[in-house]
Write a protein that holds these residues in place. Structure first.
Motif, mmCIF file in Angstrom:
data_model
loop_
_atom_site.group_PDB
_atom_site.id
_atom_site.type_symbol
_atom_site.label_atom_id
_atom_site.label_comp_id
_atom_site.label_asym_id
_atom_site.label_seq_id
_atom_site.Cartn_x
_atom_site.Cartn_y
_atom_site.Cartn_z
ATOM 1 N N TYR A 119 0.897 -1.263 -0.030
ATOM 2 C CA TYR A 119 0.150 0.009 -0.231
ATOM 3 C C TYR A 119 0.694 1.471 0.054
ATOM 4 C CZ TYR A 119 0.499 0.393 5.049
ATOM 5 O OH TYR A 119 1.128 0.352 6.484
ATOM 6 N N LEU A 120 0.284 2.217 -0.381
ATOM 7 C CA LEU A 120 1.055 3.604 -0.311
ATOM 8 C C LEU A 120 0.263 4.371 0.746
ATOM 9 C CD1 LEU A 120 0.627 4.738 -4.005
ATOM 10 C CD2 LEU A 120 2.805 3.984 -2.641
ATOM 11 N N VAL A 131 5.740 3.361 -0.082
ATOM 12 C CA VAL A 131 5.421 2.202 -0.274
ATOM 13 C C VAL A 131 5.609 1.086 0.938
ATOM 14 C CG1 VAL A 131 5.577 0.076 -1.866
ATOM 15 C CG2 VAL A 131 6.011 2.273 -2.823
ATOM 16 N N TYR A 132 4.601 0.438 1.208
ATOM 17 C CA TYR A 132 4.725 -0.412 2.620
ATOM 18 C C TYR A 132 4.547 -1.710 2.014
ATOM 19 C CZ TYR A 132 5.029 3.794 5.506
ATOM 20 O OH TYR A 132 5.533 4.833 5.952
ATOM 21 N N ARG A 133 4.719 -2.765 2.816
ATOM 22 C CA ARG A 133 4.402 -4.114 2.666
ATOM 23 C C ARG A 133 3.731 -4.739 4.005
ATOM 24 N NH1 ARG A 133 5.817 -9.577 3.736
ATOM 25 N NH2 ARG A 133 5.916 -10.961 2.223
ATOM 26 N N PHE A 134 2.505 -5.120 3.813
ATOM 27 C CA PHE A 134 1.772 -5.798 5.026
ATOM 28 C C PHE A 134 1.579 -6.892 5.027
ATOM 29 C CE2 PHE A 134 -2.210 -6.402 7.004
ATOM 30 C CZ PHE A 134 -2.027 -5.954 8.578
ATOM 31 N N ASP A 135 1.708 -7.631 5.798
ATOM 32 C CA ASP A 135 1.577 -9.001 6.171
ATOM 33 C C ASP A 135 0.515 -9.314 6.992
ATOM 34 O OD1 ASP A 135 1.679 -11.893 6.834
ATOM 35 O OD2 ASP A 135 3.940 -12.154 6.537
ATOM 36 N N ARG A 136 -0.576 -10.006 6.717
ATOM 37 C CA ARG A 136 -1.862 -9.990 7.489
ATOM 38 C C ARG A 136 -1.465 -11.154 8.620
ATOM 39 N NH1 ARG A 136 -6.432 -11.636 3.347
ATOM 40 N NH2 ARG A 136 -7.608 -12.010 5.532
ATOM 41 N N SER A 149 10.905 10.645 -0.618
ATOM 42 C CA SER A 149 10.546 11.082 -1.946
ATOM 43 C C SER A 149 9.228 10.906 -2.109
ATOM 44 C CB SER A 149 11.530 10.669 -3.352
ATOM 45 O OG SER A 149 11.647 8.977 -3.214
ATOM 46 N N ARG A 150 8.518 11.244 -3.374
ATOM 47 C CA ARG A 150 7.184 10.889 -3.594
ATOM 48 C C ARG A 150 7.061 9.571 -4.652
ATOM 49 N NH1 ARG A 150 1.971 13.471 -4.787
ATOM 50 N NH2 ARG A 150 1.045 12.804 -6.652
ATOM 51 N N HIS A 151 6.090 8.658 -4.183
ATOM 52 C CA HIS A 151 5.941 7.475 -4.836
ATOM 53 C C HIS A 151 4.372 7.498 -5.204
ATOM 54 C CE1 HIS A 151 9.487 6.864 -2.517
ATOM 55 N NE2 HIS A 151 9.780 5.869 -3.371
ATOM 56 N N GLU A 152 4.012 6.875 -6.378
ATOM 57 C CA GLU A 152 2.760 6.741 -6.865
ATOM 58 C C GLU A 152 2.715 5.818 -7.879
ATOM 59 O OE1 GLU A 152 1.488 10.449 -8.653
ATOM 60 O OE2 GLU A 152 3.736 11.090 -8.785
ATOM 61 N N GLY A 153 1.494 5.510 -8.489
ATOM 62 C CA GLY A 153 1.436 4.439 -9.564
ATOM 63 C C GLY A 153 1.812 3.174 -9.129
ATOM 64 N N LYS A 161 4.902 -11.809 -9.412
ATOM 65 C CA LYS A 161 6.382 -11.596 -9.091
ATOM 66 C C LYS A 161 7.085 -10.257 -9.187
ATOM 67 C CE LYS A 161 7.393 -16.254 -11.450
ATOM 68 N NZ LYS A 161 7.783 -16.712 -12.608
ATOM 69 N N TRP A 162 6.461 -9.175 -9.549
ATOM 70 C CA TRP A 162 6.792 -8.075 -9.799
ATOM 71 C C TRP A 162 6.101 -6.777 -9.166
ATOM 72 C CZ3 TRP A 162 11.822 -8.150 -11.090
ATOM 73 C CH2 TRP A 162 12.200 -9.401 -11.810
ATOM 74 N N LEU A 163 6.572 -5.898 -8.580
ATOM 75 C CA LEU A 163 6.176 -4.860 -7.935
ATOM 76 C C LEU A 163 6.374 -3.392 -8.776
ATOM 77 C CD1 LEU A 163 4.525 -3.462 -5.544
ATOM 78 C CD2 LEU A 163 6.767 -3.138 -4.315
ATOM 79 N N THR A 164 5.794 -2.539 -9.098
ATOM 80 C CA THR A 164 6.172 -1.252 -9.767
ATOM 81 C C THR A 164 5.561 -0.033 -9.102
ATOM 82 O OG1 THR A 164 6.406 -0.294 -12.065
ATOM 83 C CG2 THR A 164 4.280 -1.360 -11.475
ATOM 84 N N TYR A 165 6.159 1.049 -9.285
ATOM 85 C CA TYR A 165 5.846 2.423 -8.826
ATOM 86 C C TYR A 165 6.739 3.382 -9.615
ATOM 87 C CZ TYR A 165 9.589 1.503 -5.685
ATOM 88 O OH TYR A 165 10.802 0.840 -5.135
ATOM 89 N N ALA A 166 6.302 4.651 -9.345
ATOM 90 C CA ALA A 166 7.113 5.637 -10.087
ATOM 91 C C ALA A 166 7.430 6.534 -8.975
ATOM 92 C CB ALA A 166 6.441 6.553 -10.851
ATOM 93 N N ASN A 167 8.803 7.284 -8.763
ATOM 94 C CA ASN A 167 9.134 8.097 -7.702
ATOM 95 C C ASN A 167 9.897 9.375 -8.386
ATOM 96 O OD1 ASN A 167 11.689 7.571 -7.490
ATOM 97 N ND2 ASN A 167 11.569 6.100 -6.035
ATOM 98 N N THR A 168 9.996 10.172 -7.183
ATOM 99 C CA THR A 168 10.986 11.509 -7.683
ATOM 100 C C THR A 168 12.272 11.329 -7.056
ATOM 101 O OG1 THR A 168 9.834 12.657 -5.680
ATOM 102 C CG2 THR A 168 8.882 12.765 -7.890
ATOM 103 N N ALA A 169 12.908 10.249 -6.515
ATOM 104 C CA ALA A 169 13.909 10.155 -5.839
ATOM 105 C C ALA A 169 15.074 10.780 -6.501
ATOM 106 C CB ALA A 169 14.299 8.717 -5.622
ATOM 107 N N ARG A 170 15.426 10.859 -7.832
ATOM 108 C CA ARG A 170 16.589 11.052 -8.608
ATOM 109 C C ARG A 170 16.751 12.428 -8.613
ATOM 110 N NH1 ARG A 170 17.017 12.044 -14.166
ATOM 111 N NH2 ARG A 170 14.872 11.548 -14.607
ATOM 112 N N ASN A 171 15.933 13.377 -8.650
ATOM 113 C CA ASN A 171 16.177 14.915 -8.470
ATOM 114 C C ASN A 171 15.114 15.810 -8.022
ATOM 115 O OD1 ASN A 171 14.254 15.021 -10.534
ATOM 116 N ND2 ASN A 171 15.842 15.340 -12.254
#
Length: 662
Positions: A119-120, A131-136, A149-153, A161-171
């Motif tokens: 979740y975000l 981004v967080y990973r939650f284990d029930r 930085s800001r994460h979204e998407g 198998k894969w997780l994706t997101y966008a972020n502003t960490a680079r600049n």
């Protein structure tokens, strides 16, 4: 001690913390220390009792569904903020999963494991989501990202198998796309490193390819496909011209995509593109040509045989199904309202889940059996014990403005009112937003309890009526769009049951700009203004909004660095004409707002007060672009209602007219 360090030490010890507000006489609200107020009187206990039930309404927003469709993840509020809950049968108990002080609205189950979800979440409304990973199974959440930085998407591949997101960490300005293995999500790798704003859209079924969107504005975006093994990126939409990318999905075989865009039409339509033929030089056949409204959402069944489509028909959502084998359309009957969150379970193609909100009921989750077209309601959100039949349904109206524009609007007329009633005009944000008939505690209390009419106009520049209408306020054309305010006030004056001498305006974000513009350019025709996180000066807003947003907003408002554009922006900015404002003003703001900064609110408050007028001001220290925490939101709503009742509740001594235009 080194005597050279003494002045520095003294300055550190004597330095005063920066005041949270530059507005004079702000003080914490008793009982709500994170809310500062200035000039706002105490809420009368009688009003607080009257509005209490309306403020106890909840929403149940669909977030995700387990692979088999037997468990539904929703975001709803039982305490102060929305949290993730699980529902395991229609109308079943809502089991709360997360218990955090900040709201959670976006999450995804891990395919193949309903015990794990991602979740975000941000802090204080600042929108720097992490981004967080939650284990029930343990009830524990783990932070996966940098915390800054800001994460979204947020997205997860269908094979899990894969997780994706966008972020502003680079600049801090450009938004890059990352992919990480779900079994080791901290090992994220960047798959785009380009200027501008990029978002992930959809994984192919085998997880080998990722659709990504390059976003320049609502009207100007492109779609690309990235090979996650080689890193090769290929543009799918034409390199020439402009068009939106509303949404897209891979076909099950990964050789094609379904795309919603207005590139080839005035409305957003559905197309199928074959990857080996892209980029297309000519328009492909539209699959929704027969529907002359925007397609605003889609979801593809796991077997690829049906597409669920959300059609925006004059502000009302219609659910259509497209049989992909013959490209035939059929409509599914639903209660009249607004849809969000179309979702197929990952291993079922016979059932569809969605969220639905109506003008008299809050958001709830519904299921549609695609074989029988039967609908089943999964949640019933509380309305504080109110009788929904007593609430007001709006009517759709249209009225003439300048340049041949007809403004569509939703009008709530109070039942059982006698004589002419006051009117509150609510302007939506965006600017590319749209007012639609959805439940609002504020609107229903105004219409039902205070017997005020409420008018929600979709002025030129609004979404939902074609891209030509949406573009009518772009850049310096925004000056012409302000004439729709005058047309709205003229419409009120033309109605026998509406009192044009008692008109108030309410709006948030860009809607806040519109209400301030109403006060500035139509000063004699309104009595009260509620500005929520609104823009008071277009140039200063563009200069001070977060860096990752500046270019996106300049595409809509024009570039304030261009002297000719800036001249128009200054001419239509309320801050430069505060001497014209006569209406009472109430400004509400979140301190951590990354979109419309606190300075926009405080500069208009100080400027209006400087000319001797009284202004109410509310600043929430733990909020951003709006109010996500219930105590803050309740106070903002109650005081706005108190303000509007004070200034609109008493009829004029004689029959009022529309006043003179500026």
């Amino acid at each position: 001690m080194n005597l050279g360090t003494l002045p520095l030490l003294v300055s550190l010890l004597t330095a005063q913390p920066t005041a949270p507000s530059a507005v004079a006489n702000t003080a914490p609200l008793p009982g709500l220390p994170n809310v500062l107020i200035s000039g706002v009187p105490a809420v009368p206990p009688e009003l607080e009792r009257r509005v209490h039930q309306y403020l106890e309404s909840r929403n149940a927003q669909l977030v995700d569904v387990t692979d088999d469709g037997k468990q539904v993840l929703i975001s709803t509020r039982f305490a102060d903020v929305a949290q993730l809950h699980l529902v395991e049968m229609p109308m079943g108990a809502r089991t709360q999963l997360t218990f955090t002080p900040e709201p959670i609205a976006q999450a995804r189950f891990l395919p193949g494991s309903a015990n794990v979800l991602f979740y975000l979440q941000d802090v204080g409304g600042g929108e720097f989501y992490q981004v967080y990973r939650f284990d029930r199974s343990t009830g524990r959440a783990e932070l996966l990202t940098d915390g800054k930085s800001r994460h979204e998407g947020l997205g997860v591949s269908r094979d899990g198998k894969w997780l994706t997101y966008a972020n502003t960490a680079r600049n801090g300005k450009d938004t890059d796309i990352y992919v990480a293995p779900t079994d080791n999500p901290r090992q994220a790798r960047r798959v785009t490193e380009l200027e501008g704003t990029w978002y992930p859209v959809d994984f192919s079924a085998d997880g080998a390819k990722l659709l990504v969107q390059q976003f320049r504005s609502v009207a100007d975006a492109d779609l690309h496909v990235v090979d996650l093994k080689t890193g090769e990126r290929r543009q799918l939409t034409p390199k020439e011209g402009m068009g939106s990318v509303v949404d897209a999905r891979f076909t099950p075989d990964g050789k094609g995509i379904y795309l919603i865009t207005d590139r080839y039409s005035d409305f957003s339509e559905l197309y199928r593109l074959e990857l080996d033929k892209a980029p297309y030089t000519a328009a492909p056949p539209s699959l929704t040509k027969s529907i002359r409204w925007n397609v605003q959402g889609l979801e593809l069944s796991p077997d690829g045989r049906q597409l669920a489509l959300d059609i925006n028909e004059d502000g009302i959502s219609r659910l259509y199904l497209l049989d992909t084998r013959g490209n035939t359309l059929s409509q599914v009957s639903l209660p009249q309202g607004v849809l969000t969150g179309l979702t197929f379970p990952r291993k079922r193609s016979d059932t569809l889940f969605l969220s639905l909100i109506t003008s008299r009921s809050p958001t709830d989750v519904w299921q549609v059996d695609l074989r029988t077209k039967k609908t089943t309601r999964w949640t019933r959100s509380e309305l504080g014990g109110l009788n929904t039949e007593a609430l007001v349904e709006p009517e759709l109206v249209r009225y003439d403005s300048t340049d041949g524009v007809k403004v569509p609007a939703f009008l709530y007329r109070p039942r059982g009112a006698s004589g002419k009633v006051p009117v509150v005009v609510i302007f939506h944000g965006g600017p590319e937003g749209q007012s639609q008939p959805y439940f609002s505690a504020l609107i229903q209390f105004l219409a039902t309890e205070m017997k005020m009419a409420v008018l929600l106009p979709n002025v030129r520049g609004s979404e939902g009526y074609g891209k030509a209408y949406r573009a009518m306020d772009d850049g310096v054309k925004r000056e012409q769009s302000l004439k729709d305010i005058g047309a709205t006030l003229d419409f009120i004056a033309s109605q026998k049951d509406l009192d044009a001498s008692r008109v108030g305006v309410y709006g948030g974000s860009y809607g806040g700009y519109m209400v301030l513009a109403t006060a500035t350019f139509y000063p004699e025709r309104i009595k009260a203004v509620v500005d929520v996180v609104g823009i008071s000066s277009l140039p200063s807003f563009l200069q001070n909004t977060q860096a990752y947003r500046q270019d996106l907003r300049r595409a809509e408002y024009g570039d304030e660095r261009d002297p000719a554009v800036r001249k128009v922006q200054e001419r239509i900015s309320p801050l430069g004409a505060v001497d014209r404002i006569r209406a009472a003003l109430y400004v509400q703001q979140g301190k951590n707002d990354p979109r419309v900064p606190q300075s926009e609110a405080e500069q208009i408050v100080k400027a209006v007060r400087a000319k001797g007028a009284d202004v109410w001001y509310m600043l929430a220290l733990d909020e951003g672009h709006g109010f996500g925490k219930k105590p803050n939101r309740d106070y903002a709503t109650m005081t706005a209602l108190m303000f509007l009742e004070k200034h609109l509740g008493t009829p004029a001594p004689a029959a009022g007219g529309s006043g003179s235009k500026p």
